[in-house]
Design a protein around this motif. Structure first.
Motif, short mmCIF file in Angstrom:
data_model
loop_
_atom_site.label_atom_id
_atom_site.label_comp_id
_atom_site.label_asym_id
_atom_site.label_seq_id
_atom_site.Cartn_x
_atom_site.Cartn_y
_atom_site.Cartn_z
N THR A 48 27.77 32.87 56.46
CA THR A 48 27.58 34.39 55.38
C THR A 48 28.87 34.56 54.83
O THR A 48 29.67 34.80 55.43
N PRO A 49 29.34 34.52 53.51
CA PRO A 49 30.56 34.80 53.37
C PRO A 49 30.74 36.53 53.62
O PRO A 49 29.95 37.30 54.33
N ASN A 51 32.25 39.91 52.79
CA ASN A 51 31.25 41.11 52.05
C ASN A 51 33.05 42.29 52.31
O ASN A 51 32.72 43.23 52.58
N ARG A 164 25.27 27.63 53.50
CA ARG A 164 25.54 28.64 52.76
C ARG A 164 24.69 30.09 51.91
O ARG A 164 23.94 29.47 51.58
N ASP A 165 24.64 31.44 53.02
CA ASP A 165 24.47 32.27 52.41
C ASP A 165 24.78 33.39 50.95
O ASP A 165 26.10 33.31 50.70
N THR A 166 24.04 33.55 49.83
CA THR A 166 24.82 34.45 49.31
C THR A 166 24.20 35.68 49.60
O THR A 166 23.39 36.11 50.38
#
Length: 167
Positions: A48-49, A51, A164-166
């Motif tokens: 998860t990138p 935030n 990869r999650d967005t």
């Protein structure tokens, strides 16, 4: 003539033993806690990138979450924080807030964990190729309910392919 036949036989044997590059990569985590050996095949891994659009400082780093089910229905969870956009080779310790490990048991009201507050986790990522991650780990797991004493976590290995999650 014999030499030619022998050479042809050797070449045939070598070509028959060729490794298939299309074979899927085996994904797993395995480790030992006391006499319990846990093998969890096909873990799911999601990166998860960070935030940076809110005021919450906790989610300002990318997080790799790994979830697997062990061979005796144990629940295995990892969380790893990265200071870069991607997970890199190197050491990830539970002394860093956000790096954690949890082992849950089916039908029991306690779990064993290592995080910033309890136990220790030492994870060493040895290989990162695109979305493939391999590493080894050890530490000490603590039951926060106090039901059982701390347990050593040894001989840990991990191989995952993450998505990869967005946001």
């Amino acid at each position: 003539m014999r030499q030619l036949i022998a050479l042809a036989g050797i070449l045939l044997l070598i070509s028959a033993c060729k490794h298939d590059d299309n074979e899927p990569i085996r994904k797993f985590t395995s480790f030992q806690v006391d006499s319990l050996i846990v093998l969890a095949e096909d873990p799911t891994a999601v990166l998860t990138p960070a935030n940076l659009t809110d005021n919450d400082a906790i989610n300002d780093y990318p997080v790799l979450n790994i979830l697997a089910t062990g061979n005796h229905d144990e629940t295995v969870q990892f969380s790893l924080i990265s200071e870069t956009e991607n997970i890199q080779t190197g050491d990830y310790s539970s002394t860093i807030y956000g790096n954690a490990f949890q082992l849950g048991f089916a039908g029991l009201d306690y779990n064993l964990q290592a995080n910033f507050n309890y136990g220790t986790l030492n994870l060493h990522i040895t290989k990162v190729i695109d979305t493939l991650i391999e590493g080894s780990f050890d530490g000490e797991l603590v039951d926060t309910t106090g039901t059982i004493s701390p347990k050593p976590l040894v001989k840990g290995f991990l191989r995952v392919v993450f998505k990869r999650d967005t946001l």
